[in-house]
Design a protein around this motif. Structure first.
Motif, mmCIF file in Angstrom:
data_model
loop_
_atom_site.group_PDB
_atom_site.id
_atom_site.type_symbol
_atom_site.label_atom_id
_atom_site.label_comp_id
_atom_site.label_asym_id
_atom_site.label_seq_id
_atom_site.Cartn_x
_atom_site.Cartn_y
_atom_site.Cartn_z
ATOM 1 N N SER A 224 38.663 56.904 32.343
ATOM 2 C CA SER A 224 37.350 56.422 31.897
ATOM 3 C C SER A 224 36.792 55.493 32.964
ATOM 4 C CB SER A 224 37.479 55.691 30.557
ATOM 5 O OG SER A 224 38.378 54.600 30.677
ATOM 6 N N ASP A 225 35.572 54.988 32.723
ATOM 7 C CA ASP A 225 34.931 54.119 33.710
ATOM 8 C C ASP A 225 35.705 52.829 33.926
ATOM 9 O OD1 ASP A 225 32.941 55.963 34.065
ATOM 10 O OD2 ASP A 225 31.570 55.018 32.633
ATOM 11 N N SER A 226 36.361 52.361 32.882
ATOM 12 C CA SER A 226 37.108 51.116 33.005
ATOM 13 C C SER A 226 38.199 51.050 31.946
ATOM 14 C CB SER A 226 36.181 49.903 32.871
ATOM 15 O OG SER A 226 35.646 49.830 31.560
ATOM 16 N N LEU A 227 39.178 50.184 32.226
ATOM 17 C CA LEU A 227 40.251 49.908 31.288
ATOM 18 C C LEU A 227 40.459 48.400 31.234
ATOM 19 C CD1 LEU A 227 42.950 52.541 32.391
ATOM 20 C CD2 LEU A 227 41.486 52.698 30.382
ATOM 21 N N THR A 228 41.228 47.956 30.267
ATOM 22 C CA THR A 228 41.639 46.555 30.260
ATOM 23 C C THR A 228 42.992 46.459 30.956
ATOM 24 O OG1 THR A 228 42.812 46.717 28.154
ATOM 25 C CG2 THR A 228 40.454 46.177 28.067
ATOM 26 N N LEU A 229 43.360 45.242 31.324
ATOM 27 C CA LEU A 229 44.673 45.050 31.937
ATOM 28 C C LEU A 229 45.786 45.512 31.000
ATOM 29 C CD1 LEU A 229 44.614 41.624 33.827
ATOM 30 C CD2 LEU A 229 45.270 43.846 34.751
ATOM 31 N N ALA A 230 45.611 45.256 29.721
ATOM 32 C CA ALA A 230 46.610 45.676 28.738
ATOM 33 C C ALA A 230 46.770 47.194 28.740
ATOM 34 C CB ALA A 230 46.219 45.185 27.348
ATOM 35 N N GLU A 231 45.649 47.908 28.866
ATOM 36 C CA GLU A 231 45.694 49.374 28.885
ATOM 37 C C GLU A 231 46.334 49.894 30.172
ATOM 38 O OE1 GLU A 231 41.830 50.413 26.066
ATOM 39 O OE2 GLU A 231 41.532 49.948 28.188
ATOM 40 N N ASN A 251 54.553 36.332 28.336
ATOM 41 C CA ASN A 251 53.868 35.495 29.336
ATOM 42 C C ASN A 251 53.857 36.130 30.730
ATOM 43 O OD1 ASN A 251 53.409 33.506 27.395
ATOM 44 N ND2 ASN A 251 55.372 32.535 27.803
ATOM 45 N N LEU A 252 53.865 37.453 30.796
ATOM 46 C CA LEU A 252 53.737 38.145 32.078
ATOM 47 C C LEU A 252 52.403 37.762 32.715
ATOM 48 C CD1 LEU A 252 55.259 40.407 33.749
ATOM 49 C CD2 LEU A 252 53.583 41.987 32.761
ATOM 50 N N VAL A 256 43.425 40.374 38.676
ATOM 51 C CA VAL A 256 42.522 41.457 39.074
ATOM 52 C C VAL A 256 41.790 41.005 40.321
ATOM 53 C CG1 VAL A 256 40.561 42.899 38.427
ATOM 54 C CG2 VAL A 256 42.222 42.218 36.698
ATOM 55 N N ASN A 257 41.938 41.749 41.397
ATOM 56 C CA ASN A 257 41.314 41.402 42.680
ATOM 57 C C ASN A 257 41.650 39.971 43.100
ATOM 58 O OD1 ASN A 257 40.141 43.976 42.804
ATOM 59 N ND2 ASN A 257 38.355 43.304 41.648
ATOM 60 N N GLN A 258 42.942 39.637 42.940
ATOM 61 C CA GLN A 258 43.512 38.363 43.388
ATOM 62 C C GLN A 258 43.008 37.157 42.605
ATOM 63 O OE1 GLN A 258 42.762 38.376 47.615
ATOM 64 N NE2 GLN A 258 44.412 39.826 48.009
ATOM 65 N N GLN A 259 42.507 37.393 41.389
ATOM 66 C CA GLN A 259 42.106 36.319 40.488
ATOM 67 C C GLN A 259 42.914 36.455 39.202
ATOM 68 O OE1 GLN A 259 39.961 33.789 41.201
ATOM 69 N NE2 GLN A 259 39.760 34.638 43.259
ATOM 70 N N MET A 260 43.629 35.381 38.811
ATOM 71 C CA MET A 260 44.440 35.443 37.605
ATOM 72 C C MET A 260 43.561 35.819 36.408
ATOM 73 S SD MET A 260 47.164 34.843 39.158
ATOM 74 C CE MET A 260 48.325 34.937 37.782
ATOM 75 N N ALA A 261 44.088 36.695 35.542
ATOM 76 C CA ALA A 261 43.268 37.224 34.445
ATOM 77 C C ALA A 261 44.118 37.433 33.195
ATOM 78 C CB ALA A 261 42.623 38.546 34.875
ATOM 79 N N LYS A 262 43.412 37.579 32.053
ATOM 80 C CA LYS A 262 44.065 37.829 30.772
ATOM 81 C C LYS A 262 44.168 39.331 30.520
ATOM 82 C CE LYS A 262 42.464 33.504 28.668
ATOM 83 N NZ LYS A 262 41.730 32.892 27.547
ATOM 84 N N PHE A 275 50.948 42.234 39.023
ATOM 85 C CA PHE A 275 51.770 41.704 37.940
ATOM 86 C C PHE A 275 52.829 40.770 38.533
ATOM 87 C CE2 PHE A 275 50.083 45.602 36.141
ATOM 88 C CZ PHE A 275 49.759 45.226 34.845
ATOM 89 N N PHE A 276 53.042 39.625 37.882
ATOM 90 C CA PHE A 276 54.021 38.637 38.319
ATOM 91 C C PHE A 276 54.979 38.351 37.172
ATOM 92 C CE2 PHE A 276 50.033 37.949 40.442
ATOM 93 C CZ PHE A 276 50.365 37.709 41.770
ATOM 94 N N PRO A 277 56.224 37.985 37.465
ATOM 95 C CA PRO A 277 57.158 37.612 36.398
ATOM 96 C C PRO A 277 56.630 36.410 35.628
ATOM 97 C CG PRO A 277 58.302 37.889 38.488
ATOM 98 C CD PRO A 277 56.824 37.887 38.794
ATOM 99 N N PRO A 278 57.090 36.211 34.411
ATOM 100 C CA PRO A 278 56.652 35.060 33.600
ATOM 101 C C PRO A 278 56.986 33.743 34.303
ATOM 102 C CG PRO A 278 57.835 36.635 32.255
ATOM 103 C CD PRO A 278 58.033 37.053 33.676
ATOM 104 N N VAL A 279 56.147 32.707 34.076
ATOM 105 C CA VAL A 279 56.399 31.384 34.627
ATOM 106 C C VAL A 279 57.520 30.727 33.843
ATOM 107 C CG1 VAL A 279 55.438 29.093 34.985
ATOM 108 C CG2 VAL A 279 54.043 31.104 35.436
ATOM 109 N N THR A 280 58.469 30.140 34.541
ATOM 110 C CA THR A 280 59.560 29.446 33.876
ATOM 111 C C THR A 280 59.225 27.989 33.666
ATOM 112 O OG1 THR A 280 60.602 28.946 35.997
ATOM 113 C CG2 THR A 280 61.259 30.987 34.897
#
Length: 282
Positions: A224-231, A251-252, A256-262, A275-280
């Motif tokens: 599709s034209d777009s998805l969410t990060l979750a998708e 807490n993964l 998106v484009n080098q900007q932290m996102a939900k 994607f980065f490992p969860p913060v400890t």
């Protein structure tokens, strides 16, 4: 008769050095008769580092714990201790101290912005600067064992409000801004050309997550034209069932484009997802 040379200090401030008395001795400025007004100052600083160091901080893999949280607390504490560190500063009853640390993956650095506020008789620029400086020093201290090339730079006041001088804001460097805009336009054009006719999202994995998955980068086709990060994450799990446990971690961290996102952030064709490992904790 010798003509007196212009005094650049007096030109900048009509009263000359305000921290020196008539005898030329250091003296704390008397603010007794000054009016109490709402005062505010914003300052910033940067800590540049190696890409792997920044990824380690963001992913929470540092052995000393949450580097950003420790630096934030250090900055807040430092603002409250400014008068103990700078000899002629007035002890102030700060009503607000805010320290924000923003990882800038594209520039391999962390930006620190501080805000100090109070209702008082003297400004809070030094408190904001001290907060930014000590937060930067704390970042350096916690990471110096793994990266001795770190550089602290750009420490300055961005804005101040209140008092006799009123509102002041640092003028932007128009040449620098124009250069950044030009570079952004070139980058955008190159990205558009590279992704023209393509409906994929580039996905990258960092730090421990990269090792767990055995993959550093993969392209995900869009239906599709777009998805969410979750998708996007669900698509990855669907196509790689053995990745489910690692990608479903609580807490993964995602960008998106080098900007932290939900997880609800929108992703379009040509975007770069990470994607980065969860913060400890720490």
């Amino acid at each position: 008769m010798t003509q007196r040379a212009n005094n650049p200090v007096s030109d900048l401030h009509p009263e000359g050095f305000t921290h020196i008395d008539a005898k030329g001795e250091a003296s704390m400025v008397d603010v007794t008769e000054k009016a109490v007004t709402a005062r505010e100052a914003v300052a910033e600083a940067y800590v540049e580092m190696q890409p792997e160091t920044l990824r380690m901080i963001v992913s929470g893999e540092h052995k000393k714990g949450d580097v950003l949280a420790v630096a934030r607390i250090a900055g807040i504490q430092a603002a409250k201790k400014t008068a103990d560190l700078i000899p002629l500063c007035h002890p102030l009853m700060l009503t607000k101290v805010k320290v924000e640390l923003t990882p800038e993956l594209e520039n391999n650095r962390i930006r620190i912005e501080t805000l100090c506020k109070l209702a008082g008789q003297t400004g809070v620029e030094m408190e904001a600067l001290t907060a930014a400086s000590v937060a930067a020093l704390t970042l350096y201290d916690m990471c110096k064992a793994v990266d001795k090339t770190m550089v602290i730079s750009g420490t300055k006041v961005l804005e101040k409000k209140g008092g006799k001088s009123g509102h002041w804001q640092m003028a932007s460097d128009s040449a620098s801004v124009q250069q950044d805009v030009s570079q952004a336009e070139v980058s955008l054009q190159a990205t558009n050309e590279a992704t023209q006719g393509s409906s994929v999202v580039d996905v990258r994995f960092f730090a421990g997550l990269r090792e767990a998955l055995g993959c550093e980068q993969i392209s995900v086709p869009l239906d599709s034209d777009s998805l969410t990060l979750a998708e996007v994450k669900e698509l990855l799990i669907t196509s790689h069932a053995d990745w489910a446990e690692a990608l479903s971690a609580k807490n993964l961290l995602m960008s998106v484009n080098q900007q932290m996102a939900k997880a609800s952030a929108e992703v379009k064709a040509g975007d770069e997802v990470a994607f980065f490992p969860p913060v400890t904790g720490g």
